[in-house]
Design a protein around this motif. Structure first.
Motif, PDB file in Angstrom:
ATOM      1  N   LEU A 101       0.839  -1.209   0.000  1.00  0.00           N
ATOM      2  CA  LEU A 101       0.000   0.000   0.000  1.00  0.00           C
ATOM      3  C   LEU A 101       0.869   1.252   0.000  1.00  0.00           C
ATOM      4  N   ASP A 102       1.984   1.228   0.724  1.00  0.00           N
ATOM      5  CA  ASP A 102       2.915   2.369   0.691  1.00  0.00           C
ATOM      6  C   ASP A 102       3.448   2.580  -0.724  1.00  0.00           C
ATOM      7  N   ALA A 103       3.806   1.483  -1.399  1.00  0.00           N
ATOM      8  CA  ALA A 103       4.324   1.587  -2.770  1.00  0.00           C
ATOM      9  C   ALA A 103       3.246   2.124  -3.712  1.00  0.00           C
ATOM     10  N   LEU A 104       2.009   1.688  -3.525  1.00  0.00           N
ATOM     11  CA  LEU A 104       0.902   2.188  -4.354  1.00  0.00           C
ATOM     12  C   LEU A 104       0.716   3.693  -4.151  1.00  0.00           C
ATOM     13  N   ARG A 105       0.717   4.128  -2.903  1.00  0.00           N
ATOM     14  CA  ARG A 105       0.515   5.558  -2.606  1.00  0.00           C
ATOM     15  C   ARG A 105       1.705   6.393  -3.082  1.00  0.00           C
ATOM     16  N   THR A 106       2.915   5.872  -2.932  1.00  0.00           N
ATOM     17  CA  THR A 106       4.103   6.579  -3.420  1.00  0.00           C
ATOM     18  C   THR A 106       4.041   6.721  -4.934  1.00  0.00           C
TER      19      THR A 106
END
Length: 169
Positions: A101-106
């Motif tokens: 999810l962090d990678a998606l938001r980044t």
């Protein structure tokens, strides 16, 4: 975080803002639905196609990477198809809900910065993403991203409902 639907009646400064609102909404809705699932459902497939919620998150991150960085920007991104293994979506055992999810938001923040820095009529950089065809304008790339998110969010709606998670938008 639950984000309100970007109703067409809410004034916008232009088409760029409309595209970004919908992309942000779809991305955050995917994150909200996946965050609400029990751990046991994250790597479980409820459909005959076999994909899991975590695989979908990773896929959507790579969709943005392929269309914005590798495609529109023409950047070398290493392996643009790193969300796949053996012709299907893949998530390694060490990848977590939080990291994906962090990678998606980044990736979404990067998309936003690229879109805000360019006009919708700007054509993408030539490169391998386009397989020899003329690169499309940013507006066409964003339209494609919206249909990817909308389609996959619909798939996720079904999966989360079957898993006992949140129902509907």
């Amino acid at each position: 975080m639950t984000m309100p639907f970007p109703e067409p009646t809410i004034p916008a400064a232009g088409r760029t803002e409309v595209f970004l609102r919908y992309l942000d909404y779809f991305r955050e809705t995917v994150a909200t639905k996946v965050s609400a699932l029990p751990d046991a459902e994250l790597r479980r497939s409820r459909l005959s196609s076999g994909w899991t919620p975590l695989e979908l998150v990773k896929h959507l991150r790579h969709v943005e990477l392929r269309w914005i960085e590798w495609g529109f920007q023409g950047r070398d991104v290493g392996d643009p198809w790193a969300d796949r293994r053996d012709d299907r979506w893949y998530v390694a055992p060490e990848e977590t809900r939080e990291s994906l999810l962090d990678a998606l938001r980044t990736q979404g923040a990067h998309t936003r910065s690229v879109v805000e820095a360019n006009h919708l009529s700007t054509r993408g950089a030539p490169g391998p993403r386009w397989d020899g065809a003329q690169p499309p304008p940013l507006e066409r790339v964003l339209f494609h991203l919206l249909q990817e998110y909308a389609r996959h969010l619909g798939h996720l709606d079904v999966v989360t409902e079957l898993a006992g998670g949140p129902v509907g938008e």
